[in-house]
Design a protein around this motif. Structure first.
Motif, PDB file in Angstrom:
ATOM      1  N   ASP A 290       0.279  -0.829  -0.124  1.00 14.92           N
ATOM      2  CA  ASP A 290       0.043   0.158  -0.028  1.00 14.92           C
ATOM      3  C   ASP A 290       0.855   1.176   0.424  1.00 14.92           C
ATOM      4  OD1 ASP A 290      -2.419  -0.490  -0.684  1.00 14.92           O
ATOM      5  OD2 ASP A 290      -3.319  -0.594   2.269  1.00 14.92           O
ATOM      6  N   ARG A 291       1.957   1.279   0.501  1.00 12.40           N
ATOM      7  CA  ARG A 291       2.686   2.318   1.068  1.00 12.40           C
ATOM      8  C   ARG A 291       3.791   2.771  -0.570  1.00 12.40           C
ATOM      9  NH1 ARG A 291       7.107   3.943   5.694  1.00 12.40           N
ATOM     10  NH2 ARG A 291       8.409   5.497   4.793  1.00 12.40           N
ATOM     11  N   ILE A 292       4.388   1.648  -0.586  1.00  8.86           N
ATOM     12  CA  ILE A 292       4.782   1.958  -2.208  1.00  8.86           C
ATOM     13  C   ILE A 292       3.503   2.141  -3.462  1.00  8.86           C
ATOM     14  CG2 ILE A 292       6.679   0.728  -1.619  1.00  8.86           C
ATOM     15  CD1 ILE A 292       5.746  -1.710  -3.333  1.00  8.86           C
ATOM     16  N   THR A 293       2.286   1.815  -3.435  1.00 13.65           N
ATOM     17  CA  THR A 293       1.689   2.012  -4.174  1.00 13.65           C
ATOM     18  C   THR A 293       1.477   3.572  -4.530  1.00 13.65           C
ATOM     19  OG1 THR A 293       0.182   1.051  -3.421  1.00 13.65           O
ATOM     20  CG2 THR A 293       0.679   0.193  -5.117  1.00 13.65           C
ATOM     21  N   HIS A 294       1.529   4.170  -2.604  1.00 13.26           N
ATOM     22  CA  HIS A 294       1.143   5.468  -2.843  1.00 13.26           C
ATOM     23  C   HIS A 294       2.171   6.580  -2.508  1.00 13.26           C
ATOM     24  CE1 HIS A 294      -2.319   4.046  -1.548  1.00 13.26           C
ATOM     25  NE2 HIS A 294      -3.518   4.212  -2.454  1.00 13.26           N
ATOM     26  N   ALA A 295       3.348   6.288  -3.075  1.00 12.15           N
ATOM     27  CA  ALA A 295       4.424   7.062  -2.696  1.00 12.15           C
ATOM     28  C   ALA A 295       4.164   8.296  -4.005  1.00 12.15           C
ATOM     29  CB  ALA A 295       5.442   5.948  -3.896  1.00 12.15           C
ATOM     30  N   LYS A 296       5.419   9.073  -3.844  1.00 10.74           N
ATOM     31  CA  LYS A 296       5.068  10.473  -4.193  1.00 10.74           C
ATOM     32  C   LYS A 296       6.365  10.639  -4.843  1.00 10.74           C
ATOM     33  CE  LYS A 296       2.913  13.202  -1.484  1.00 10.74           C
ATOM     34  NZ  LYS A 296       2.660  12.575  -0.762  1.00 10.74           N
ATOM     35  N   ARG A 297       7.127   9.611  -4.783  1.00  9.18           N
ATOM     36  CA  ARG A 297       8.622   9.526  -5.753  1.00  9.18           C
ATOM     37  C   ARG A 297       9.364   8.105  -5.652  1.00  9.18           C
ATOM     38  NH1 ARG A 297      13.286  13.598  -4.353  1.00  9.18           N
ATOM     39  NH2 ARG A 297      13.665  12.579  -2.886  1.00  9.18           N
ATOM     40  N   ILE A 298       9.470   7.563  -6.414  1.00 13.04           N
ATOM     41  CA  ILE A 298      10.532   6.372  -5.865  1.00 13.04           C
ATOM     42  C   ILE A 298      12.186   6.695  -6.722  1.00 13.04           C
ATOM     43  CG2 ILE A 298      11.245   4.316  -6.484  1.00 13.04           C
ATOM     44  CD1 ILE A 298       8.593   3.968  -7.471  1.00 13.04           C
ATOM     45  N   ILE A 299      12.923   6.939  -5.899  1.00 20.16           N
ATOM     46  CA  ILE A 299      14.009   6.576  -6.011  1.00 20.16           C
ATOM     47  C   ILE A 299      15.030   5.104  -5.699  1.00 20.16           C
ATOM     48  CG2 ILE A 299      16.435   7.243  -5.137  1.00 20.16           C
ATOM     49  CD1 ILE A 299      15.167   9.573  -3.870  1.00 20.16           C
ATOM     50  N   ILE A 300      15.648   5.016  -7.353  1.00 22.76           N
ATOM     51  CA  ILE A 300      16.674   4.034  -7.703  1.00 22.76           C
ATOM     52  C   ILE A 300      17.789   3.862  -7.411  1.00 22.76           C
ATOM     53  CG2 ILE A 300      16.882   1.958  -9.162  1.00 22.76           C
ATOM     54  CD1 ILE A 300      14.190   2.511 -10.305  1.00 22.76           C
ATOM     55  N   LEU A 311      17.841   1.904 -14.404  1.00 22.59           N
ATOM     56  CA  LEU A 311      16.970   3.049 -15.273  1.00 22.59           C
ATOM     57  C   LEU A 311      15.659   2.641 -16.315  1.00 22.59           C
ATOM     58  CD1 LEU A 311      20.225   4.452 -17.070  1.00 22.59           C
ATOM     59  CD2 LEU A 311      18.928   5.464 -15.608  1.00 22.59           C
ATOM     60  N   VAL A 312      16.306   0.759 -16.567  1.00 22.37           N
ATOM     61  CA  VAL A 312      14.597   0.806 -17.168  1.00 22.37           C
ATOM     62  C   VAL A 312      13.674   0.983 -16.629  1.00 22.37           C
ATOM     63  CG1 VAL A 312      13.607  -1.448 -18.510  1.00 22.37           C
ATOM     64  CG2 VAL A 312      16.367  -0.951 -18.655  1.00 22.37           C
ATOM     65  N   GLY A 313      13.636   0.613 -14.515  1.00 21.37           N
ATOM     66  CA  GLY A 313      12.725   0.891 -14.136  1.00 21.37           C
ATOM     67  C   GLY A 313      12.296   2.068 -14.184  1.00 21.37           C
ATOM     68  N   GLU A 314      12.957   3.024 -14.629  1.00 25.05           N
ATOM     69  CA  GLU A 314      12.719   4.358 -14.680  1.00 25.05           C
ATOM     70  C   GLU A 314      11.818   4.583 -15.129  1.00 25.05           C
ATOM     71  OE1 GLU A 314      15.318   7.401 -15.412  1.00 25.05           O
ATOM     72  OE2 GLU A 314      14.098   8.880 -14.753  1.00 25.05           O
ATOM     73  N   TYR A 315      11.523   3.831 -16.932  1.00 26.49           N
ATOM     74  CA  TYR A 315      10.344   4.373 -17.529  1.00 26.49           C
ATOM     75  C   TYR A 315       9.933   3.827 -17.041  1.00 26.49           C
ATOM     76  CZ  TYR A 315      14.259   6.136 -20.428  1.00 26.49           C
ATOM     77  OH  TYR A 315      14.661   6.863 -21.441  1.00 26.49           O
ATOM     78  N   ALA A 321       3.012   2.929 -13.999  1.00 28.34           N
ATOM     79  CA  ALA A 321       2.229   3.254 -12.505  1.00 28.34           C
ATOM     80  C   ALA A 321       2.643   4.689 -12.433  1.00 28.34           C
ATOM     81  CB  ALA A 321       3.143   2.381 -11.440  1.00 28.34           C
ATOM     82  N   ARG A 322       2.839   5.149 -13.416  1.00 24.15           N
ATOM     83  CA  ARG A 322       2.979   7.169 -13.158  1.00 24.15           C
ATOM     84  C   ARG A 322       3.528   7.582 -11.486  1.00 24.15           C
ATOM     85  NH1 ARG A 322       3.613   8.365 -16.879  1.00 24.15           N
ATOM     86  NH2 ARG A 322       3.138  10.983 -16.870  1.00 24.15           N
ATOM     87  N   ILE A 323       4.172   7.059 -11.613  1.00 22.55           N
ATOM     88  CA  ILE A 323       4.823   7.521 -10.722  1.00 22.55           C
ATOM     89  C   ILE A 323       6.955   8.450 -10.410  1.00 22.55           C
ATOM     90  CG2 ILE A 323       6.169   6.648  -7.622  1.00 22.55           C
ATOM     91  CD1 ILE A 323       3.686   4.758  -8.292  1.00 22.55           C
ATOM     92  N   PRO A 324       6.914   9.202 -10.152  1.00 21.42           N
ATOM     93  CA  PRO A 324       8.269   9.995 -10.728  1.00 21.42           C
ATOM     94  C   PRO A 324       9.253   8.707  -9.853  1.00 21.42           C
ATOM     95  CG  PRO A 324       6.410  10.945  -9.478  1.00 21.42           C
ATOM     96  CD  PRO A 324       6.260  10.183  -8.718  1.00 21.42           C
ATOM     97  N   VAL A 325      10.555   8.695 -11.144  1.00 20.75           N
ATOM     98  CA  VAL A 325      11.482   7.926 -10.834  1.00 20.75           C
ATOM     99  C   VAL A 325      12.699   8.732 -11.118  1.00 20.75           C
ATOM    100  CG1 VAL A 325      12.464   5.491 -10.681  1.00 20.75           C
ATOM    101  CG2 VAL A 325      10.138   5.757 -11.195  1.00 20.75           C
ATOM    102  N   GLU A 326      13.603   8.708 -10.363  1.00 20.07           N
ATOM    103  CA  GLU A 326      15.509   9.260 -10.110  1.00 20.07           C
ATOM    104  C   GLU A 326      14.962   7.867  -9.572  1.00 20.07           C
ATOM    105  OE1 GLU A 326      16.191  12.379  -7.074  1.00 20.07           O
ATOM    106  OE2 GLU A 326      13.465  13.457  -8.049  1.00 20.07           O
ATOM    107  N   VAL A 327      16.511   7.700 -10.991  1.00 17.31           N
ATOM    108  CA  VAL A 327      17.635   6.561 -11.069  1.00 17.31           C
ATOM    109  C   VAL A 327      18.701   6.890 -10.461  1.00 17.31           C
ATOM    110  CG1 VAL A 327      18.661   4.763 -11.180  1.00 17.31           C
ATOM    111  CG2 VAL A 327      16.077   5.869 -12.600  1.00 17.31           C
TER     112      VAL A 327
END
Ligand code: G6P
Length: 611
Positions: A290-300, A311-315, A321-327
């Motif tokens: 639940d927490r990860i699906t509501h994440a405002k941002r993911i950092i890999i 980097l593939v994960g970012e795409y 899932a339309r969650i912003p990601v930084e790698v």
């Protein structure tokens, strides 16, 4: 990096340790050494591989039922016989092998020199051996106490095995930051940096935790912390099978691991995709889903190939899932005072689960209150133990230094995460969700098909084996694949190669293109297909040689490129899993044609436990 092995029991320790060192050679191969107790302690060490050590000791007495061995990836001091482990303390009381780095070694060394200690090598490990000896002689304590007191003065990372001339019935093992596993047999114990040297002897193991010290005789193991607090050993069963760590008829581990990908990807799905293929359940994320699906941002975070998977994960996460990601490279992230919010989700990716920079970045993120997940391959390694939750890739042991099946397994896990999170967030409809799962299931047979074109990859590899530079281009999901293709080639064939987003070519790399430059273009059908066709034309206009990875039946690029390597079509988001395979094989065969040591490329190691 660096592999350590030890044995105590009724058998001759030498063959057990040598075989163990061969299994761990992927961790470093600058030098190898061994110490055996047979009334006296004999130490043999040699620059080069374990086979060089074997040759060196072939006419020596290798009796002894207690021993320790080491294979080195040089950090302090060049690879030579003197800097090779084991290191013997000045008066010959202690012998130490070590994996890790003692950061305050120069200060400790100076203090020991002031007290009359003379050093033979440039290593940090010899400082530790002398420090233990100094405390032992000066304070008149037991070997165990001397080791614990010495370790309390050390800043840095270590996995060590120590033997003492006056207490010849035991091996003392300790860990902080660098991994150490103890295998339990009948009246015997095995020690190693990972379980691969142990599995052929026993399946019962104890993974040491940071600050653990084990005092082991052939009949007894006592575990405590460096502060002398008794610890109950947690015995675990290895699920590893001996066949998984042998070459199984292949010329190299890397080739075996490339060919294992249809199976390793299936192993990654196993138990996670429902039998009706209509849902994905990632057990390791259940409590935090639940927490990860509501994440405002993911950092890999990750390093090397694992960073490319990120980097593939970012795409994947942004697209599905339309969650912003930084790698982030773990090494940059940890040192640049990053902004981390408590509601961030950090995904750390690592094959070995031991990479020092990734571990340090995880600690930083945890301190900032973020939720930290691990995507790791080696079961029981440090990262899964440091993270709040995670998913094992289950690709099986990867021994070739250049990562192949671990990459595709990492991307598979990220695709499963992004798909299930996208569905939960309502970005993917039920139909999209089921379609993606079906597409994922179709990946292993498609890789089988790609592998059946092996001879074609080999033929092209032979044509370009003497090239001095390569350029790899891709767009969107295939840009990280271009980076990974270039990395594979550099690592194992020592040809300079660069990966670029295809559209960026015109901002620099195009200046390099002439009739000698092979340009590998990953150009399967997706939304930027037409753009990449234009990029190919731009390369051809400068007489570059185009090797294109295309979908079966592509006639447009066939007419433009010098060579085309055809692969089956897939969902755009899963194309990295297919397109990377020809690039792995191309690099593999180029390296083989150049006579390079594919499984153990120069200067590299598989498990990078130094920062
Ligand atoms: C080394 C290996 C690479 C690997 C990288 C990160 O450089 O040679 O194959 O990608 O470390 O390692 P990790 O175990 O964290 O994935």
């Amino acid at each position: 990096m660096c592999g350590i092995v030890g044995y105590i029991g009724p058998k001759n320790a030498y063959p057990i340790i040598i075989n163990g060192l061969k299994r761990l050679e992927y961790r470093g191969y600058d030098s190898a050494g061994i110490a055996l107790i047979d009334k006296e302690i004999s130490v043999f060490k040699k620059k080069g591989k374990v086979s060089d050590l074997e040759e060196f000791v072939s006419d020596k007495n290798t009796a002894g039922t207690i021993g320790i061995g080491h294979t080195r990836w040089a950090t302090h001091g060049e690879p030579n016989d003197v800097n090779a482990h084991p290191h013997v303390s000045m008066k010959g009381e202690f012998v130490v092998i070590h994996n890790g780095i003692i950061e305050n070694y120069s200060r400790l060394k100076k203090r020991l020199e002031d007290r009359g200690y003379v050093f033979q090598s440039e290593t940090d490990t010899e400082v530790l051996a002398n420090l233990i000896e100094y405390i032992y002689s000066f304070s008149n304590v037991s070997a165990e106490i001397a080791v614990r007191l010495a370790l309390s003065k050390v800043i840095g990372a270590y996995g060590i095995l120590v033997i003492c001339r006056h207490e010849q019935d035991k091996i003392i093992a300790a860990r902080k930051g660098s991994p150490l596993v103890i295998g339990i047999g009948e009246g015997e114990y095995f020690f190693a940096s990972d379980a691969t040297p142990i599995v052929e002897h026993t399946k019962s193991v104890i993974y040491l935790n940071d600050n653990d010290v084990a005092i082991v005789t052939k009949d007894e193991l006592s575990l405590k912390t460096i502060h002398n607090v008794q610890v109950n050993p947690k015995v675990q069963k290895l699920s590893l099978d001996i066949g998984e760590i042998e070459k199984g008829g292949y010329d190299h581990f890397m080739l075996k691991e490339i060919f294992e990908q249809p199976k390793s990807i299936l192993d990654t799905f196993r138990g996670r995709v429902a039998l009706d293929r209509k849902s994905i359940h990632l057990g390791g994320l259940h409590d935090v889903f639940d927490r990860i699906t509501h994440a405002k941002r993911i950092i890999i975070i990750g390093c090397g190939t694992s960073w490319h998977a990120g980097l593939v994960g970012e795409y994947l996460f942004e697209d599905l899932a339309r969650i912003p990601v930084e790698v982030e490279y773990a090494s940059e992230f940890r040192y640049r005072n990053p902004v981390i919010f408590p509601d961030d989700v950090i995904i750390s990716i690592s094959q070995s689960g031991e990479t020092a920079d990734t571990l340090a970045a995880i600690k930083l993120a945890k301190e900032a209150g973020a939720l930290v997940l691990g995507v790791c391959n080696v079961v029981g390694s440090s990262i899964p133990r440091e993270t709040h939750a995670g998913v094992y890739t289950h690709a099986g042991p990867e021994i070739g230094v250049a990562s192949t099946k671990a990459f595709t397994a990492q991307v598979t896990v990220l695709a499963m995460m992004a798909t299930s999170m996208g569905f939960k967030r309502g970005v993917l409809s039920q139909e999209d969700y089921e379609k993606l799962i079906e597409e994922l299931y179709n990946i292993p047979p498609k890789i089988e098909e790609i592998l059946s074109f092996n001879e074609e990859f080999k033929r092209i590899a032979e044509l370009y084996k003497d090239a001095t530079n390569f350029l790899y281009l891709g767009r969107g999901y295939l840009f990280p694949v271009a980076l990974e293709g270039a990395l594979k080639l550099k690592e194992i064939s020592y040809i300079h190669a660069e990966g670029y987003p295809a559209a960026e070519m015109k901002h620099g790399p195009i200046a390099l293109i002439d009739q000698h430059m092979p340009v590998v273009v990953i150009a399967t059908k997706d939304k930027s297909y037409e753009k990449i066709v234009s990029n190919i034309q731009e390369v051809k206009a400068r007489k570059g040689i185009v090797i294109a990875i295309v979908n079966k039946g592509d006639t447009i690029i066939r007419d433009l490129a010098d060579h085309v390597l055809e692969i089956p079509e897939s969902h755009e988001a899963l194309a990295p899993l297919l397109t990377v395979v020809p690039l792995q094989l191309l690099s593999y065969y180029i390296a083989v044609f150049r006579g390079c040591n594919v499984d153990q490329p120069r200067n590299l190691a598989k498990s990078v436990t130094v920062e």
